[in-house]
Design a protein around this motif. Structure first.
Motif, PDB file in Angstrom:
ATOM      1  N   PHE A 204      46.369  47.542  38.559  1.00  0.00           N
ATOM      2  CA  PHE A 204      45.744  46.650  39.526  1.00  0.00           C
ATOM      3  C   PHE A 204      45.208  47.419  40.727  1.00  0.00           C
ATOM      4  O   PHE A 204      45.838  48.380  41.189  1.00  0.00           O
ATOM      5  N   VAL A 205      44.081  46.956  41.253  1.00  0.00           N
ATOM      6  CA  VAL A 205      43.509  47.485  42.485  1.00  0.00           C
ATOM      7  C   VAL A 205      43.496  46.364  43.513  1.00  0.00           C
ATOM      8  O   VAL A 205      43.085  45.237  43.218  1.00  0.00           O
ATOM      9  N   CYS A 206      43.954  46.671  44.721  1.00  0.00           N
ATOM     10  CA  CYS A 206      43.952  45.713  45.819  1.00  0.00           C
ATOM     11  C   CYS A 206      42.692  45.918  46.660  1.00  0.00           C
ATOM     12  O   CYS A 206      42.394  47.053  47.067  1.00  0.00           O
ATOM     13  N   HIS A 207      41.955  44.833  46.922  1.00  0.00           N
ATOM     14  CA  HIS A 207      40.719  44.911  47.696  1.00  0.00           C
ATOM     15  C   HIS A 207      40.858  44.130  49.003  1.00  0.00           C
ATOM     16  O   HIS A 207      41.433  43.036  49.033  1.00  0.00           O
ATOM     17  N   TYR A 208      40.323  44.727  50.046  1.00  0.00           N
ATOM     18  CA  TYR A 208      40.247  44.070  51.359  1.00  0.00           C
ATOM     19  C   TYR A 208      38.811  44.200  51.860  1.00  0.00           C
ATOM     20  O   TYR A 208      38.281  45.315  51.954  1.00  0.00           O
ATOM     21  N   GLN A 209      38.173  43.075  52.126  1.00  0.00           N
ATOM     22  CA  GLN A 209      36.770  43.040  52.558  1.00  0.00           C
ATOM     23  C   GLN A 209      35.880  43.848  51.610  1.00  0.00           C
ATOM     24  O   GLN A 209      34.995  44.583  52.031  1.00  0.00           O
ATOM     25  N   GLY A 210      36.172  43.699  50.314  1.00  0.00           N
ATOM     26  CA  GLY A 210      35.361  44.336  49.291  1.00  0.00           C
ATOM     27  C   GLY A 210      35.676  45.791  49.024  1.00  0.00           C
ATOM     28  O   GLY A 210      35.077  46.399  48.124  1.00  0.00           O
ATOM     29  N   GLN A 211      36.626  46.378  49.750  1.00  0.00           N
ATOM     30  CA  GLN A 211      36.957  47.784  49.584  1.00  0.00           C
ATOM     31  C   GLN A 211      38.336  47.943  48.938  1.00  0.00           C
ATOM     32  O   GLN A 211      39.278  47.227  49.304  1.00  0.00           O
ATOM     33  N   PRO A 212      38.482  48.886  47.991  1.00  0.00           N
ATOM     34  CA  PRO A 212      39.810  49.126  47.409  1.00  0.00           C
ATOM     35  C   PRO A 212      40.719  49.806  48.427  1.00  0.00           C
ATOM     36  O   PRO A 212      40.339  50.833  49.006  1.00  0.00           O
ATOM     37  N   ILE A 213      41.889  49.229  48.665  1.00  0.00           N
ATOM     38  CA  ILE A 213      42.824  49.803  49.632  1.00  0.00           C
ATOM     39  C   ILE A 213      44.209  50.061  49.031  1.00  0.00           C
ATOM     40  O   ILE A 213      45.094  50.561  49.729  1.00  0.00           O
ATOM     41  N   GLY A 214      44.391  49.726  47.774  1.00  0.00           N
ATOM     42  CA  GLY A 214      45.700  49.924  47.170  1.00  0.00           C
ATOM     43  C   GLY A 214      45.635  49.896  45.662  1.00  0.00           C
ATOM     44  O   GLY A 214      44.625  49.498  45.068  1.00  0.00           O
ATOM     45  N   TYR A 215      46.731  50.324  45.063  1.00  0.00           N
ATOM     46  CA  TYR A 215      46.789  50.440  43.602  1.00  0.00           C
ATOM     47  C   TYR A 215      48.233  50.280  43.152  1.00  0.00           C
ATOM     48  O   TYR A 215      49.177  50.601  43.883  1.00  0.00           O
ATOM     49  N   CYS A 216      48.396  49.802  41.928  1.00  0.00           N
ATOM     50  CA  CYS A 216      49.718  49.757  41.297  1.00  0.00           C
ATOM     51  C   CYS A 216      49.550  49.641  39.790  1.00  0.00           C
ATOM     52  O   CYS A 216      48.629  48.989  39.302  1.00  0.00           O
ATOM     53  N   ALA A 217      50.441  50.306  39.049  1.00  0.00           N
ATOM     54  CA  ALA A 217      50.517  50.153  37.600  1.00  0.00           C
ATOM     55  C   ALA A 217      51.782  49.369  37.261  1.00  0.00           C
ATOM     56  O   ALA A 217      52.785  49.449  37.976  1.00  0.00           O
ATOM     57  N   VAL A 218      51.728  48.610  36.183  1.00  0.00           N
ATOM     58  CA  VAL A 218      52.871  47.804  35.763  1.00  0.00           C
ATOM     59  C   VAL A 218      53.117  48.053  34.276  1.00  0.00           C
ATOM     60  O   VAL A 218      52.255  47.775  33.445  1.00  0.00           O
ATOM     61  N   ASP A 219      54.284  48.599  33.977  1.00  0.00           N
ATOM     62  CA  ASP A 219      54.675  48.815  32.582  1.00  0.00           C
ATOM     63  C   ASP A 219      55.143  47.484  32.003  1.00  0.00           C
ATOM     64  O   ASP A 219      56.075  46.862  32.520  1.00  0.00           O
ATOM     65  N   LEU A 220      54.479  47.043  30.935  1.00  0.00           N
ATOM     66  CA  LEU A 220      54.754  45.734  30.343  1.00  0.00           C
ATOM     67  C   LEU A 220      55.693  45.899  29.155  1.00  0.00           C
ATOM     68  O   LEU A 220      55.292  46.339  28.081  1.00  0.00           O
ATOM     69  N   ASP A 221      56.946  45.537  29.363  1.00  0.00           N
ATOM     70  CA  ASP A 221      57.924  45.694  28.284  1.00  0.00           C
ATOM     71  C   ASP A 221      58.895  44.525  28.349  1.00  0.00           C
ATOM     72  O   ASP A 221      58.478  43.384  28.512  1.00  0.00           O
TER      73      ASP A 221
END
Length: 300
Positions: A204-221
């Motif tokens: 996932f990418v987090c956007h604020y005012q159209g700009q990417p400001i964060g990231y996270c991966a999630v292991d699905l198990d």
């Protein structure tokens, strides 16, 4: 007893490993799961899994997480699990002897053994008997129940990571993890690209005012495990971290019904506060043990 070593687990081996892990957790009151993939290991051809079998049953498992390059600064995380009925019979020692040869051949000089507070409490003589030394910091394992999160936010949006996001995220990623090893551009790019293309991972990418400001991966198990999470430096201390997490949980809750988990270093109270604000509660505490001398030391 037979020891098998392999860089990757088959479907059958993975199922047997998970069953063994659940059995040891039930016996010890522990919760931490070792990583059963090698996507992030520096050398993906190096054996990372060592399986001890007796009478056709998996009775012991050792895993290596080696995302650092070999050398004086490269540290390998080691996890060892043995079924209760087979403990004190040399299973763990045999697994370590096999893994030790592999690590020495590869050029690694440092390793750490992962264990949990519950195990150490129920085995008060363990550290003295093994001559292992507990690191001064630990990892706090946190959990949030299935169905947590929220669907929308007033200012933040969350979208899946795309290939076009990677170049923008690279400098933010390296800045966020500058204090950790393995954060050069090539390694950071590999982490992002592996997470983007792995079908068992949601990125996932987090956007604020159209700009990417964060990231996270999630292991699905069996549960959804958050890792690689960050908010860019200029956007911290504004409540964005907890809101980002809640949005990811909301999206995952729409299609999955799994608990959420993540880990935070005990010396990172700011991150711990963010995760508690997002709805997480403590589940377990993991300690990393080193062996300066003795049979569990990596060096001769």
């Amino acid at each position: 007893m037979q020891i098998t070593q392999t860089p990757t687990l088959t479907t059958a081996q993975t199922a047997a490993a998970k069953a063994l892990i659940k059995a040891t957790q039930a016996a010890d009151g522990t919760h931490r799961d070792p990583y059963l993939e090698n996507d992030f290991n520096f050398d993906q051809t190096m054996p990372a899994f060592f399986l001890a079998e007796a009478a056709g049953q998996l009775v012991g498992l050792l895993t290596l997480y080696a995302d650092d390059a070999p050398g004086p600064d490269g540290v390998v995380d080691v996890s060892i699990r043995v079924l209760p009925d087979y403990r004190r019979q040399g299973v763990a020692t045999a697994l370590w002897q096999a893994a030790r040869k592999v690590l020495q051949t590869a050029g690694y000089q440092k390793c750490e053994y992962a264990t949990e507070a519950a195990f150490l409490s129920s085995h008060p003589q363990f550290l003295e008997q093994t001559q292992l030394v507990k690191d001064s910091t630990s990892e706090i394992g946190l959990i949030a129940p299935a169905g947590s999160g929220k669907a929308t936010d007033d200012v933040l949006t969350v979208a899946p990571l795309t290939s076009s996001d990677i170049e923008t995220l690279l400098p933010l990623y390296m800045e966020a993890f500058a204090d950790e090893s393995g954060t050069d551009e090539d390694q950071a790019r590999r982490y992002l690209e592996v997470a983007r293309t792995d079908p068992a991972v949601a990125s996932f990418v987090c956007h604020y005012q159209g700009q990417p400001i964060g990231y996270c991966a999630v292991d699905l198990d069996d549960y959804d495990y958050f890792y690689g999470l960050f908010i860019a430096k200029d956007y911290r201390n504004q409540g964005f971290g907890s809101r980002f997490i809640q949005l990811m949980m909301g999206q995952l809750s729409a299609t999955r019904h799994k608990d959420f988990r993540l880990d935070v270093d005990s010396d990172n109270p700011a991150a711990y506060h963010v995760y508690r604000k997002a709805g997480f509660k403590p589940l377990t505490e993991t300690f990393y043990l080193s062996a300066p001398t003795g049979r569990w030391a990596l060096k001769d």
